[in-house]
Structure formats: C-alpha cells, structure tokens
Design a protein around this motif. Structure first.
Motif, PDB file in Angstrom:
ATOM      1  N   SER A 319      -5.931   4.293   1.298  1.00  0.00           N
ATOM      2  CA  SER A 319      -5.060   3.209   1.801  1.00  0.00           C
ATOM      3  C   SER A 319      -4.534   3.961   3.197  1.00  0.00           C
ATOM      4  O   SER A 319      -3.743   4.839   3.095  1.00  0.00           O
ATOM      5  CB  SER A 319      -3.997   2.811   1.010  1.00  0.00           C
ATOM      6  N   PRO A 320      -5.199   3.232   4.273  1.00  0.00           N
ATOM      7  CA  PRO A 320      -4.830   3.969   5.667  1.00  0.00           C
ATOM      8  C   PRO A 320      -3.103   3.814   5.732  1.00  0.00           C
ATOM      9  O   PRO A 320      -2.790   4.641   6.633  1.00  0.00           O
ATOM     10  CB  PRO A 320      -5.460   3.325   6.525  1.00  0.00           C
ATOM     11  N   GLN A 321      -2.540   2.801   5.407  1.00  0.00           N
ATOM     12  CA  GLN A 321      -1.114   2.519   5.502  1.00  0.00           C
ATOM     13  C   GLN A 321      -0.482   2.065   4.644  1.00  0.00           C
ATOM     14  O   GLN A 321       0.717   2.305   4.560  1.00  0.00           O
ATOM     15  CB  GLN A 321      -1.135   1.706   7.036  1.00  0.00           C
ATOM     16  N   LYS A 322      -0.780   1.050   4.126  1.00  0.00           N
ATOM     17  CA  LYS A 322       0.118   0.209   3.060  1.00  0.00           C
ATOM     18  C   LYS A 322       0.479   0.744   1.994  1.00  0.00           C
ATOM     19  O   LYS A 322       1.641   0.263   1.704  1.00  0.00           O
ATOM     20  CB  LYS A 322      -0.786  -1.155   3.213  1.00  0.00           C
ATOM     21  N   TYR A 323      -0.376   1.262   1.299  1.00  0.00           N
ATOM     22  CA  TYR A 323       0.356   1.628  -0.072  1.00  0.00           C
ATOM     23  C   TYR A 323      -0.010   3.391  -0.290  1.00  0.00           C
ATOM     24  O   TYR A 323      -0.783   4.027   0.246  1.00  0.00           O
ATOM     25  CB  TYR A 323      -0.953   1.426  -0.973  1.00  0.00           C
ATOM     26  N   ASP A 324       1.047   3.854  -1.274  1.00  0.00           N
ATOM     27  CA  ASP A 324       0.912   5.360  -1.439  1.00  0.00           C
ATOM     28  C   ASP A 324      -0.141   5.706  -2.324  1.00  0.00           C
ATOM     29  O   ASP A 324       0.181   5.366  -3.679  1.00  0.00           O
ATOM     30  CB  ASP A 324       2.327   5.575  -1.843  1.00  0.00           C
ATOM     31  N   CYS A 325      -0.972   6.192  -2.028  1.00  0.00           N
ATOM     32  CA  CYS A 325      -2.262   6.550  -3.189  1.00  0.00           C
ATOM     33  C   CYS A 325      -1.791   7.608  -4.224  1.00  0.00           C
ATOM     34  O   CYS A 325      -2.475   7.611  -5.035  1.00  0.00           O
ATOM     35  CB  CYS A 325      -3.367   7.189  -2.179  1.00  0.00           C
ATOM     36  N   VAL A 326      -1.052   8.452  -3.860  1.00  0.00           N
ATOM     37  CA  VAL A 326      -0.515   9.584  -4.773  1.00  0.00           C
ATOM     38  C   VAL A 326       0.291   8.966  -5.920  1.00  0.00           C
ATOM     39  O   VAL A 326       0.067   9.079  -7.085  1.00  0.00           O
ATOM     40  CB  VAL A 326       0.416  10.627  -3.832  1.00  0.00           C
ATOM     41  N   GLY A 338      -2.873  14.169  -4.267  1.00  0.00           N
ATOM     42  CA  GLY A 338      -3.549  14.048  -2.927  1.00  0.00           C
ATOM     43  C   GLY A 338      -2.696  14.014  -1.686  1.00  0.00           C
ATOM     44  O   GLY A 338      -1.517  14.519  -1.523  1.00  0.00           O
ATOM     45  N   HIS A 339      -3.048  12.939  -1.035  1.00  0.00           N
ATOM     46  CA  HIS A 339      -2.001  12.609  -0.019  1.00  0.00           C
ATOM     47  C   HIS A 339      -1.561  11.048  -0.144  1.00  0.00           C
ATOM     48  O   HIS A 339      -2.387  10.393  -0.881  1.00  0.00           O
ATOM     49  CB  HIS A 339      -3.006  12.693   1.378  1.00  0.00           C
ATOM     50  N   SER A 340      -0.639  10.772   0.603  1.00  0.00           N
ATOM     51  CA  SER A 340      -0.494   9.428   0.762  1.00  0.00           C
ATOM     52  C   SER A 340      -1.377   8.222   0.896  1.00  0.00           C
ATOM     53  O   SER A 340      -1.600   7.101   0.432  1.00  0.00           O
ATOM     54  CB  SER A 340       0.945   9.037   1.441  1.00  0.00           C
ATOM     55  N   TYR A 341      -2.316   8.600   1.778  1.00  0.00           N
ATOM     56  CA  TYR A 341      -3.433   7.860   2.092  1.00  0.00           C
ATOM     57  C   TYR A 341      -4.663   8.133   1.620  1.00  0.00           C
ATOM     58  O   TYR A 341      -5.824   7.454   1.796  1.00  0.00           O
ATOM     59  CB  TYR A 341      -3.510   8.114   3.632  1.00  0.00           C
ATOM     60  N   ASP A 368       4.790  -2.157  -6.001  1.00  0.00           N
ATOM     61  CA  ASP A 368       5.591  -1.063  -6.645  1.00  0.00           C
ATOM     62  C   ASP A 368       5.216   0.120  -5.632  1.00  0.00           C
ATOM     63  O   ASP A 368       5.611   1.235  -5.907  1.00  0.00           O
ATOM     64  CB  ASP A 368       5.537  -0.892  -7.948  1.00  0.00           C
ATOM     65  N   PHE A 369       3.768   0.136  -5.312  1.00  0.00           N
ATOM     66  CA  PHE A 369       3.107   1.511  -4.569  1.00  0.00           C
ATOM     67  C   PHE A 369       3.002   1.333  -3.251  1.00  0.00           C
ATOM     68  O   PHE A 369       2.490   1.891  -2.220  1.00  0.00           O
ATOM     69  CB  PHE A 369       1.737   1.513  -5.215  1.00  0.00           C
ATOM     70  N   ALA A 370       3.962   0.267  -2.603  1.00  0.00           N
ATOM     71  CA  ALA A 370       3.967  -0.091  -1.216  1.00  0.00           C
ATOM     72  C   ALA A 370       4.522   1.351  -0.397  1.00  0.00           C
ATOM     73  O   ALA A 370       5.373   2.105  -0.950  1.00  0.00           O
ATOM     74  CB  ALA A 370       4.847  -1.193  -0.929  1.00  0.00           C
ATOM     75  N   ASN A 371       3.795   1.696   0.667  1.00  0.00           N
ATOM     76  CA  ASN A 371       4.279   2.843   1.351  1.00  0.00           C
ATOM     77  C   ASN A 371       5.384   2.638   2.402  1.00  0.00           C
ATOM     78  O   ASN A 371       5.128   1.707   3.190  1.00  0.00           O
ATOM     79  CB  ASN A 371       3.046   3.298   1.893  1.00  0.00           C
ATOM     80  N   ARG A 372       6.651   3.278   2.208  1.00  0.00           N
ATOM     81  CA  ARG A 372       7.507   3.259   3.060  1.00  0.00           C
ATOM     82  C   ARG A 372       7.408   3.414   4.329  1.00  0.00           C
ATOM     83  O   ARG A 372       7.671   3.068   5.527  1.00  0.00           O
ATOM     84  CB  ARG A 372       8.827   3.801   2.502  1.00  0.00           C
ATOM     85  N   THR A 374       5.240   3.524   7.303  1.00  0.00           N
ATOM     86  CA  THR A 374       4.265   2.520   7.827  1.00  0.00           C
ATOM     87  C   THR A 374       3.522   3.116   9.082  1.00  0.00           C
ATOM     88  O   THR A 374       2.897   2.249   9.967  1.00  0.00           O
ATOM     89  CB  THR A 374       5.020   1.196   8.291  1.00  0.00           C
ATOM     90  N   ALA A 375       3.641   4.442   9.296  1.00  0.00           N
ATOM     91  CA  ALA A 375       2.696   5.135  10.473  1.00  0.00           C
ATOM     92  C   ALA A 375       1.177   4.890  10.222  1.00  0.00           C
ATOM     93  O   ALA A 375       0.817   4.792   9.086  1.00  0.00           O
ATOM     94  CB  ALA A 375       3.140   6.515  10.436  1.00  0.00           C
ATOM     95  N   ASN A 376       0.660   4.183  11.190  1.00  0.00           N
ATOM     96  CA  ASN A 376      -0.836   4.012  11.214  1.00  0.00           C
ATOM     97  C   ASN A 376      -1.594   5.301  10.975  1.00  0.00           C
ATOM     98  O   ASN A 376      -1.614   5.923  11.737  1.00  0.00           O
ATOM     99  CB  ASN A 376      -1.326   3.299  12.402  1.00  0.00           C
ATOM    100  N   ARG A 377      -2.419   5.122   9.582  1.00  0.00           N
ATOM    101  CA  ARG A 377      -3.313   6.415   9.716  1.00  0.00           C
ATOM    102  C   ARG A 377      -4.827   5.914   9.964  1.00  0.00           C
ATOM    103  O   ARG A 377      -5.559   6.756   9.471  1.00  0.00           O
ATOM    104  CB  ARG A 377      -3.067   6.805   8.328  1.00  0.00           C
ATOM    105  N   ARG A 378      -4.911   4.907  10.252  1.00  0.00           N
ATOM    106  CA  ARG A 378      -6.555   4.289  10.415  1.00  0.00           C
ATOM    107  C   ARG A 378      -6.847   5.072  11.561  1.00  0.00           C
ATOM    108  O   ARG A 378      -6.504   5.494  12.547  1.00  0.00           O
ATOM    109  CB  ARG A 378      -6.514   2.953  10.765  1.00  0.00           C
TER     110      ARG A 378
END
Length: 378
Positions: A319-326, A338-341, A368-372, A374-378
């Motif tokens: 997820s480049p931005q919106k959700y916390d993958c960890v 891993g990483h949040s993205y 519940d997994f929304a990433n607070r 919001t810096a764009n990682r795309r």
C-alpha cells in the motif's frame, strides 16, 4: 549501541567507531536474508567490494541462506564468491567459526534467515564468543516489543534508517559520511570501485522498482547519479534485471494478472501449488507482482498470496500510502513484518478459499489498518 541516520549531516564519532571496527577486525562474515532480493544481493556485494578495497587486511566472506532464485543476480560482480548455506554449509560454518565480525544486512530479526534455520544458531553461538562483534545495517522497522525473544538480534552497533528506500542507499550514505565519497579530491574516492557502485545501484534500483515506489527522494537520485558516475551502467543493469527472464515467468505472471480480483480500493491474487507447477515455478518468478496491481487506477491495497510450501501461503502486502502493511501482516501472523508500505505475512492452510476468506476479513476491517502517516509513497 543503536545509531539512527535520519539527521546525520556530517561524520560523527559513531561512524568513526564503525571505521575502527572494520580496521581492527581480521575476519568478517557478511550475512543477508533468505530468498534475497536485489537489495540483499546489492548491499552484500557492495559492502564486500568496499571492505576488500578499503581494508585489504580484513578477510570478508559473504553468506546467504539460499541463492536459488529465478532472478539470482548472478550478473553482479562478485556473485560467485557468495556462499549459499543450503549448498555450502560446511564452508559457511567454517567461515563463521573463524570470524571476529558479523555484519547483518537488510533484515531486522533472525527469522528472516528462515524460521528454525540452523544458520541462526550457528551465528548466535559465534556472537557469544569473546571478541566477536556484530553490526546490523538495515532499513526495516525495528521488531515489536512483543517479538519472540529468540528472533531478536543483539548487535554491538545497529545502523538503522527506516525511511531509506533501501539498505544499499544507507551504505552509500555511510560511505559519503565516512569518506566523503562524492568529493573527487578525497583520498578515499578510489575505494568505491566500479564493481561496488554497480552492486549498490542495483539494490537501490530494485527496491524502488526503478525509482517509482517506496519513497525515493531527491537524495536517492543524487546518490544513484553518483554511482553511475563511478561506473554503474544503469541501462545494462535494468535490462539484466527485468528484461532477461524465462518465458514461464511471463506466462505465470499473465495468469496471475488474469486471476486478480478487485473490490473497492483493494486487489489480490492467490497462486496455489497447482498454478505454480503448471508454469514450472522457481523462486522469484512472481517478484514484484503485488506491486503491479497498484498501477490499477483506484487501487490502494494489494495482496499477493503464493503457496510457498504445501499448507503455507506467503502473502505480500503493498500500500503506497493509505494502509499500514506491517499491521496487516501481523494480523495474518505475529511473525509478519516489513515496512508500512510493503510487508509480508503468512497464512497456514492448504485451501485457496481459506486464503480468500482471510483477505476478505481484513478488507471488512481495513479502516483499522489505515495509515496515519499520509505522506505519498507512490
């Protein structure tokens, strides 16, 4: 001692401590994670070339749990010097037994070497010997406080930069700060050889998927440009990495893309053993596939599930931005990370239907997994 590099602008005493460790060690082993990617190969080989050039008295040996990948980066200079533990166990253990320095690259817990791998115990026992030091250089987040105690790496010096797109870029940063690599008048400039630059560039390129994801910033491009000036052939590296794959890779990836399902802002695929065997699957055939779904307009979360062994699916989460993958990875399995993205987790089942149900359950609670952040990682 743990050293974060986010705010380093000039050489620090800790970085000179690193130089002292290298200059006073006699035998080093450089270790990276299981199923190594371009950053693992690039950082391992890049550091090996640097140590060989800068510290000729230091005997350095590279060890990886395995190297049997579809894209095994054998074109990188020095690749054939790597000891693959699954095939060269005795040689690897002999090198570890004689080492007074262990350098761990691109992983943040012992399980990344392979859960219950005998290599873990060999390295732990080596670390317990008097006079043996361990350095970890990594761009992954630190393990949670609740991580299994036996997976924690107890290092003498941990150089960690979670905001870095790759471990290779951290090494370039270290070389810049230790030796003013980019200053042509520097007496240390000659130690960043063409081979070293080639390996480091490959790691940066692959972990950012050719500078398109995982937050490459202006400094990333500056460092990549410096490596090109030092001899890395970026066009050749791109073609060797992405444009010389077996035809089965193309066919498997096409089948996976065709099977991809989508719901709202999420996409996922599930590749079981039957599908993998149909296309003569080899490690690495699906490298990068979870990221590709993010190219679909509106998709903010991607899952790529592959049945790694019968009864166990490895799940890549992006997820480049919106959700916390960890957080999602740990919801699948406490050992995920891993990483949040970009993270990986596991699902223990032998049924595709179970995997899909787990993914759909995550999607039901995805807020519940929304990433607070919001810096764009795309």
């Amino acid at each position: 001692m743990r050293l974060r590099l986010e705010d380093i602008q000039s050489p620090s005493s800790h970085l000179y401590d690193l130089d002292k460790i290298f200059s006073t060690s006699k035998r080093a082993v450089i270790v990276s994670h299981k199923d190594p990617d371009g950053d693992a190969f690039g950082s391992t080989l890049g550091l090996w070339h640097f140590l060989t050039n800068r510290y000729p008295e230091l005997e350095a040996t590279m060890i990886m749990p395995n190297t049997d990948l579809a894209n095994d980066f054998h074109f990188l200079p020095g690749w054939y010097e790597i000891l693959s533990y699954d095939r060269q166990k005795e040689d690897a253990e002999r090198a570890i037994a004689g080492a007074d320095l262990i350098v761990c690259l691109d992983f943040n817990n012992w399980d990344r070497l392979g859960r219950k791998s005998p290599l873990i115990q060999v390295l732990k026992q080596a670390k317990e010997r008097k006079g043996v030091r361990l350095i970890r250089i990594d761009h992954h987040e630190e393990p949670d406080a609740g991580a299994p105690a036996d997976s924690v790496i107890h290092s003498d010096l941990a150089i960690v930069k979670p905001k870095s797109p790759s471990t290779c870029e951290i090494l370039v940063l270290l070389f810049e700060n230790l030796y003013d690599m980019v200053m042509e008048q520097s007496s240390q400039y000659k130690f960043i050889s063409k081979d070293c630059a080639t390996c480091l560039y490959c790691g940066i390129m692959t972990d950012t998927i050719n500078f398109t994801v995982r937050n490459p910033n202006a400094r990333t491009f500056e460092r990549a440009a410096c490596l090109i000036m030092l001899g890395a052939n970026n066009v050749w590296l791109y073609n060797k990495t992405y444009n010389e794959k077996p035809v089965d890779v193309y066919r498997l990836q096409a089948a996976v893309a065709a099977s991809t399902e989508m719901e709202n802002d999420a996409a996922w695929y599930i590749a079981d053993q039957a599908m993998l065997q149909r296309y003569h699957y080899h490690n690495g055939y699906l490298e990068g596939m979870p990221d590709k779904a993010l190219s679909i307009s509106g998709i903010e979360l991607s899952f790529g599930a592959r049945e790694e062994t019968p009864g166990m699916f490895k799940v890549g989460i992006r997820s480049p931005q919106k959700y916390d993958c960890v957080k999602i990875a740990k919801a699948l399995n406490p050992n995920g990370g891993g990483h949040s993205y970009s993270a990986n987790g596991t699902i223990h089942t032998d049924k595709k239907e179970d995997v899909e149900n787990v993914i759909r359950d995550i999607l039901l609670h995805k807020e519940d997994f929304a990433n607070r952040n919001t810096a764009n990682r795309r």
